[in-house]
Scaffold this motif. Structure first.
Motif, short mmCIF file in Angstrom:
data_model
loop_
_atom_site.label_atom_id
_atom_site.label_comp_id
_atom_site.label_asym_id
_atom_site.label_seq_id
_atom_site.Cartn_x
_atom_site.Cartn_y
_atom_site.Cartn_z
N PHE A 262 3.96 -6.20 1.40
CA PHE A 262 2.88 -5.21 1.62
C PHE A 262 1.61 -5.92 2.10
O PHE A 262 0.88 -5.40 2.93
N GLU B 72 2.20 -7.02 5.72
CA GLU B 72 2.08 -5.89 6.65
C GLU B 72 0.61 -5.51 6.88
O GLU B 72 0.24 -5.02 7.93
N ALA B 73 -0.24 -5.75 5.85
CA ALA B 73 -1.66 -5.41 5.98
C ALA B 73 -2.46 -6.58 6.56
O ALA B 73 -3.69 -6.51 6.64
N ALA C 223 9.33 -1.30 -5.69
CA ALA C 223 9.41 -0.37 -4.56
C ALA C 223 10.87 -0.12 -4.16
O ALA C 223 11.26 1.03 -3.98
N ARG D 247 6.49 4.62 -6.06
CA ARG D 247 5.62 4.93 -4.90
C ARG D 247 4.34 4.13 -4.99
O ARG D 247 3.32 4.62 -5.44
N ALA E 75 1.49 1.26 -3.30
CA ALA E 75 0.93 0.75 -2.04
C ALA E 75 -0.12 -0.30 -2.37
O ALA E 75 -0.68 -0.30 -3.48
N LEU E 76 -0.36 -1.19 -1.43
CA LEU E 76 -1.38 -2.22 -1.63
C LEU E 76 -2.77 -1.59 -1.56
O LEU E 76 -3.03 -0.77 -0.68
N THR F 83 -6.28 -1.90 -0.47
CA THR F 83 -7.03 -2.79 0.44
C THR F 83 -8.52 -2.47 0.49
O THR F 83 -9.30 -3.24 1.03
N HIS G 91 -1.17 -3.73 -6.29
CA HIS G 91 -0.25 -2.74 -5.76
C HIS G 91 -0.21 -1.61 -6.77
O HIS G 91 0.11 -1.84 -7.94
N VAL H 179 -0.75 5.65 -5.21
CA VAL H 179 -1.87 6.10 -4.38
C VAL H 179 -2.90 6.83 -5.23
O VAL H 179 -4.11 6.72 -5.03
#
Ligand code: FAD
Length: 458
Positions: free
Chosen positions: A57, A60-61, A102, A108, A110-111, A113, A126, A129
């Motif tokens: 993650f 990817e960011a 994950a 569910r 997400a990082l 940021t 992480h 949401v």
């Protein structure tokens, strides 16, 4: 004696649920018992944030991070620890932990940021949401149900069963209808969290916070300590805890630390500042404690606007927990504080934020300050969230005796085990230390317990 199950997991928070899933997926039988009427424990109350370095993650960011950098951050924040090997192991397996969450659990997450967190030099938390731990717990429980792992709520373990040669072979349990049942297991996983809900143990091991209110779940009553002492287990980092410097009063919900990190201040009942708030929400807790009563967070409109990204802050504001005024004197009036003192505190802080003088308490990070325009005030008290000390374990969660030998068949993780936040106090806590230990060590212990079962029965 014929075992009822290969692994008995005691406690259905993030640690117990993760351990159960990892053990089940390794091909052995698992059962979970939970003393309260529903699973989740403190994990449900948390923001569900799990730190990891080098995760996909992050890649990817476009975030550059590494286990070495994460370890350096933790060591800098925590200072000396009783379990350096365990800290390293949880850091080195942290990326695998969140990717397993994950991919295998289906969580569910997400990082995050948008901002860094206390103790971390890179974005590496992480989280769901929603930033609600309940969502993470729901996903873990969903994975337990999909696998058909039995999870019995309202079933509290009363004691561990000794095997007659220093190890354990199960637990005595009080079932939902008040009956006692003996469960025999090849391995027992203690995932009962720490002792923050046990006043006597807090006074014994963390006296500086023993006067604060406990804001965690009811189940953290210290069985790992009480049972571990009986078995002759070793303990580590017993003086360490996570505090929170700004629980809204009387609402009892967390005043988002974003309000302080982005430039807000805290004054005491006399309207005066008393320290460098950038110590963080946990590290600053003892400073608030020694003020001996309620304190007041003060911030302005631009900080308020940033904090509205967080659901809990919006709820608090909607319920009247945050009040506004045009001037420091207006804020003082709202809570019957000394207006001159509040004005002087804001004025002096603003001068420091503008670089006109050094801050009286050494604060150097002013973020969006100076404070101007519409101002806000929230009455706060310090709180205890969870304890960080517990059973000494090896790098796979095996509970150890003082000279390092394992207690046969007994594993522990999460708040039941010695944590990642140093030996003592609130200042060693970096965001996510609780859940990394819960999920990271839960998973490793589940895998190791399964390995032991399979090698014995092969
Ligand atoms: C308000 C708040 C916010 C937090 N935010 C964060 C965060 O964002 N990130 C982070 O890393 N940490 C956070 N923490 C800390 C984190 O929640 C804990 O460190 C973590 O949840 C511990 O997980 P656990 O599985 O060990 O314990 P828990 O989630 O508490 O689970 C333990 C379970 O064991 C059960 N149990 C206890 N005794 C028995 C018994 N005898 N028999 C059967 N069951 C038993 C309990 O009822 C409970 O359900 C927060 C804590 C609080 C209170």
């Amino acid at each position: 004696m014929q075992p009822d199950v290969d692994v008995l997991v005691i406690g259905a928070g993030a640690c117990g649920l993760a351990a159960a899933i990892a053990a089940h997926d390794s091909g052995i039988s698992v059962a979970i018992i939970e003393k309260l009427e529903r699973p989740g424990g403190n994990s449900s109350l948390s923001t569900g944030s799990v730190p990891a370095a080098g995760s996909r993650f992050q890649r990817e960011a476009g975030i550059v991070d590494s286990p070495e950098r994460f370890l350096a951050d933790l060591v800098r924040t925590s200072g000396a620890t009783d379990c350096p090997g365990l800290v390293r192991r949880l850091v080195e397996t942290s990326a695998a932990t969140v990717e397993w969450l994950a991919d295998s659990v289906g969580a569910r997450i997400a990082l995050v940021t948008a901002y860094k967190h206390v103790g971390h030099s890179a974005p590496r938390l992480h989280a769901p949401v929603s930033r609600r731990g309940q969502d993470l717990v729901d996903d873990l429980v969903g994975a337990v149900e999909t696998r058909g792992i039995p999870l019995a709520v309202g079933n509290g373990a009363l004691a561990l069963l000794p095997d007659g040669s220093g190890g354990v072979i199960g637990a005595d349990v009080e079932t939902l209808n008040g009956k006692r049942q003996r469960i025999i297991a090849r391995k027992v996983m203690l995932a009962v969290n720490g002792f923050a809900g046990n006043r006597d143990l807090v006074a014994r091991f963390c006296p500086e916070i023993s006067g604060a209110q406990y804001f965690g779940a009811r189940g953290s009553t210290g069985e790992a300590v009480l049972w571990g002492e009986r078995l002759g287990a070793a303990f580590g980092n017993m003086g360490a805890y996570q505090g929170y410097a700004a629980v809204s009063d009387p609402h009892g919900s967390i005043l988002s630390w974003t309000t302080i990190e982005k430039g807000g201040i805290i004054v005491n009942g006399a309207g005066r500042r008393f320290g460098d708030e950038s110590a963080g929400y946990s590290g600053y807790t003892p400073n608030v404690m020694v003020q001996g009563g309620r304190c007041f967070a003060i911030f302005d409109q631009k900080i308020f606007d940033v904090a509205t990204a967080e659901e809990e802050f919006v709820e608090l504001a909607n319920y009247g927990g945050v009040k506004k005024g045009a001037t420091p004197a207006d804020l003082a009036k709202l809570h019957r504080l000394d207006a001159d003192a509040v004005m002087a505190a804001v004025e002096s802080y603003n001068k420091a934020a503008r670089g006109e003088q050094p801050d009286a308490f050494g604060r150097r990070d002013f973020a969006l300050a100076p404070l101007n325009g519409t101002l806000y005030i929230c009455r706060v008290v310090p709180g205890l969230f969870h304890t960080q000390g517990g059973l000494m374990v090896d790098n796979d969660g095996r509970v150890l005796r003082p000279h390092g030998q394992p207690i046969a068949n007994l594993f522990a993780g999460g708040g039941a085990a010695a944590g990642l936040s140093g030996r003592t106090g609130a200042g060693g806590y970096a965001s996510g230390n609780g859940l990394l230990s819960a999920i990271g060590l839960g998973r490793l212990a589940g895998l190791a317990a399964a390995q032991e079962v399979k090698s014995r029965t092969a």
